[in-house]
Scaffold this active site. Structure first.
Site, short mmCIF file in Angstrom:
data_model
loop_
_atom_site.label_atom_id
_atom_site.label_comp_id
_atom_site.label_asym_id
_atom_site.label_seq_id
_atom_site.Cartn_x
_atom_site.Cartn_y
_atom_site.Cartn_z
N TYR A 202 -5.98 -51.67 23.69
CA TYR A 202 -4.96 -50.66 23.95
C TYR A 202 -5.09 -49.52 22.95
CZ TYR A 202 -0.38 -48.49 24.34
OH TYR A 202 0.63 -47.58 24.50
N LEU A 203 -5.27 -48.31 23.48
CA LEU A 203 -5.35 -47.13 22.62
C LEU A 203 -3.94 -46.54 22.49
CD1 LEU A 203 -8.58 -45.51 24.14
CD2 LEU A 203 -8.43 -47.11 22.24
N HIS A 208 -5.92 -37.54 27.34
CA HIS A 208 -6.56 -37.74 28.65
C HIS A 208 -7.43 -36.53 28.93
CE1 HIS A 208 -6.05 -38.30 33.31
NE2 HIS A 208 -7.28 -38.01 32.95
N LYS A 237 0.92 -35.37 36.18
CA LYS A 237 0.52 -34.27 35.30
C LYS A 237 1.41 -33.07 35.56
CE LYS A 237 -4.18 -35.95 35.61
NZ LYS A 237 -5.38 -35.91 36.48
N GLU A 275 -12.65 -39.70 34.32
CA GLU A 275 -11.51 -39.68 33.40
C GLU A 275 -11.84 -40.47 32.15
OE1 GLU A 275 -7.81 -39.70 36.63
OE2 GLU A 275 -7.90 -41.17 35.03
N ASN A 289 -12.38 -40.29 39.81
CA ASN A 289 -11.74 -39.81 41.04
C ASN A 289 -12.81 -39.20 41.94
OD1 ASN A 289 -9.12 -40.47 40.08
ND2 ASN A 289 -9.22 -38.66 38.80
N ARG A 291 -12.75 -37.26 44.54
CA ARG A 291 -12.18 -36.20 45.38
C ARG A 291 -12.00 -34.94 44.55
NH1 ARG A 291 -7.54 -36.38 42.56
NH2 ARG A 291 -6.61 -38.43 42.24
N VAL A 294 -6.07 -31.84 41.99
CA VAL A 294 -5.01 -30.82 41.99
C VAL A 294 -5.34 -29.73 40.96
CG1 VAL A 294 -2.57 -30.39 41.47
CG2 VAL A 294 -3.22 -32.42 42.78
N ARG A 337 2.21 -27.01 37.02
CA ARG A 337 2.62 -27.50 38.33
C ARG A 337 4.10 -27.21 38.51
NH1 ARG A 337 -0.43 -33.17 39.68
NH2 ARG A 337 -2.41 -32.70 38.64
C1 MV4 Z 1 -4.93 -46.90 28.93
C2 MV4 Z 1 -4.05 -46.47 27.90
C3 MV4 Z 1 -4.28 -46.96 26.63
N1 MV4 Z 1 -5.32 -47.81 26.40
N2 MV4 Z 1 -5.96 -47.73 28.64
C4 MV4 Z 1 -2.46 -45.03 32.54
C5 MV4 Z 1 -2.81 -44.94 33.99
C6 MV4 Z 1 -4.23 -45.30 34.12
N3 MV4 Z 1 -4.90 -44.32 34.91
C7 MV4 Z 1 -4.77 -45.42 32.74
N4 MV4 Z 1 -3.65 -45.34 31.84
C8 MV4 Z 1 -3.77 -45.65 30.53
N5 MV4 Z 1 -4.79 -46.47 30.19
C9 MV4 Z 1 -6.13 -48.19 27.41
N6 MV4 Z 1 -7.12 -49.04 27.14
C10 MV4 Z 1 -3.03 -45.60 28.23
C11 MV4 Z 1 -2.87 -45.17 29.55
C12 MV4 Z 1 -1.82 -44.21 29.78
C13 MV4 Z 1 -2.11 -42.89 30.14
C14 MV4 Z 1 -3.42 -42.44 30.37
C15 MV4 Z 1 -3.68 -41.15 30.74
C16 MV4 Z 1 -2.63 -40.25 30.86
C17 MV4 Z 1 -1.34 -40.65 30.64
C18 MV4 Z 1 -1.05 -41.96 30.30
C19 MV4 Z 1 0.25 -42.35 30.05
C20 MV4 Z 1 0.52 -43.65 29.72
C21 MV4 Z 1 -0.52 -44.58 29.57
#
Ligand code: MV4
Length: 447
Positions: A202-203, A208, A237, A275, A289, A291, A294, A337
């Protein structure tokens, strides 16, 4: 080139695809629900076909109705836009089985990336850096505990069919793994009918950052840099920018090169987005993704590439109209947005817009299907306009954004315009220091 393109989307997305069709001189058909009969894309398309009642399941997701519209109009290609059927591998396959062209990647790539476990295995084989975690799906708690020992804590349990953060649970320590494992599986089963999960370190405070790639059927692959998408609320987003304020030109070239090389190794076709989570100078692939996105306009603004035009050309078998060396990043772009949502509670605010005035002037682009007198229907996504700003550099872009927000009028329904006006003046936006937690845990708590 195609004789006629059928667009299976609505709102500003249908309008965006329609504009590309017109510029390529390709006749277009827009399909629509009864709720969208008075929409701008229906007015502007060469032809339109009503395919069902308001509910998406009976209209924009109704594959038999869409195929009937194709048959009636004689279209030879289908553009799915963003959302709806754009990442439905079965639909892409059905379209091809009818002798038509699906304007998007091949079904095998859509399918592989839709399963997050398969996506990670595919990404690893293509040389992308992953978050340390389980090599594949984890079926038992004993197996999860063994991986926890290797990877360390905190550990994240994620659903293989996941999306939008559902089926995601953090285990702070080994003592909490059993709880997180069961909870993630139960939530995944309820949301997706599939309780397959996998594990990742977990980060805590990542950003992102996503990389835009594009590949044609002649073996050409190009990356178009990154987009910074950390300003999100509940996985929606709100504000995106390109380039990311966190990266240097060297880091951009490096991750772009890695993403392009992975795209080539996968044999991927069309536009795609990889991503990554970015923390302490390191990139970790999480999802791809398959596709158009947005937020694609911010990439278009800084590169001058028309992504929808290129998508259509690629699907027609034409080569990319540029090489990697032709791609230069000019200035800075931001997308806000604008949603028909209350700016504090985020409750949807559908209804009639009696006054609409889009911002304009240098560096301002608006993607919207709004007009004065338009009623925002309650059945769909609440996005009603994208405000896209281009400036010489980040500060110039923010200054332009601030004045464009002052010009923009949508009345009387409450919208997220009010939120964006406060956002542009926030310190973490001005200095670019935000991460994925900032909006919800700092800005929205203080404001
Ligand atoms: C994570 C993370 C932290 N650590 N993976 C959220 C949805 C999914 N697409 C991936 N996500 C995350 N994966 C690890 N190993 C935190 C998130 C996350 C997040 C990621 C991107 C943008 C916003 C977010 C908001 C909450 C958690």
């Amino acid at each position: 080139m195609f004789k006629k393109i059928l667009i299976t989307n609505r709102g500003d997305v249908a309008l965006r695809v329609l504009r590309a069709c017109k510029e390529l001189d390709i006749p277009s058909v827009v399909v629509h629900s009864t709720a969208d009969a008075d929409s701008m894309p229906v007015r502007l398309a060469d032809e339109s076909v009503c395919i069902g009642p308001p509910s998406s399941a009976e209209s924009y997701l109704n594959i038999p109705a869409i195929l009937s519209a194709v048959a009636i109009t004689g279209a030879d290609a289908v553009h799915p836009g963003v959302g709806f059927l754009s990442e439905n591998a079965d639909f892409a396959e059905i379209v091809a089985a009818h002798g038509l062209t699906f304007i998007g990647p091949e079904p095998r790539h859509i399918r592989a990336m839709g399963d997050k476990v398969e996506a990670k295995i595919t990404a690893a084989n293509a040389g992308l850096p992953l978050v340390p975690g389980s090599p594949g799906a984890v079926h038992t708690l004993v197996e999860a505990q063994r991986i926890g020992k290797d990877v360390g804590y905190p550990l994240l349990v994620k659903a293989a069919s996941g999306g939008g953060g559902r089926g995601m649970k953090v285990a702070e320590t080994a003592d909490h793994l059993g709880e997180a494992f069961s909870a993630a599986r139960a939530e995944a089963k309820a949301a997706f009918g599939d309780d397959t999960v996998y594990l990742e370190r977990y980060l805590g405070q990542p950003r992102h950052i996503e990389v835009q790639v594009i590949a044609d059927s002649h073996g050409h692959v190009v990356h178009l840099g990154e987009r910074e998408c950390s300003v999100q609320r509940r996985h929606q987003k709100l504000f995106e920018e390109a380039p990311s304020p966190a990266l240097s030109a060297e880091q951009r070239a490096r991750i772009g090169g890695i993403a392009a090389e992975a795209t080539r190794k996968m044999g991927y076709l069309g536009v795609g987005t990889m991503e990554f989570l970015y923390e302490d100078g390191e990139f970790f692939f999480i999802e791809m993704n398959t596709r158009l996105q947005v937020e694609h306009p911010i990439t278009e603004e800084i590169t001058g590439v028309d992504l929808v035009r290129e998508q259509i050309r690629i699907a027609a078998g034409m080569p990319l109209s540029f090489t990697q060396d032709d791609v230069t990043f000019i200035g800075h772009a931001i997308e806000c947005r604008i949603n028909a949502e209350h700016p504090e509670t985020f409750m949807p605010t559908p209804g009639k817009v009696t006054a609409f005035h889009a911002a304009g002037g240098p560096g301002v682009r608006v993607e919207s299907c709004l007009y004065s007198g338009y009623s925002v229907p309650p059945y769909y996504d609440s996005l009603i306009a994208k405000l896209i700003i281009h400036g010489d550099d980040r500060d110039h872009c923010l200054a332009r954004l601030r004045r464009a927000l002052q010009e923009f009028i949508v009345e009387p329904i409450p919208t997220t315009l009010a939120l964006h006006k406060r956002l542009v003046d926030a310190d973490a936006i001005k200095d670019g220091s935000y991460n994925i937690r900032w909006l919800e845990e700092v800005f929205l708590k203080e404001n």
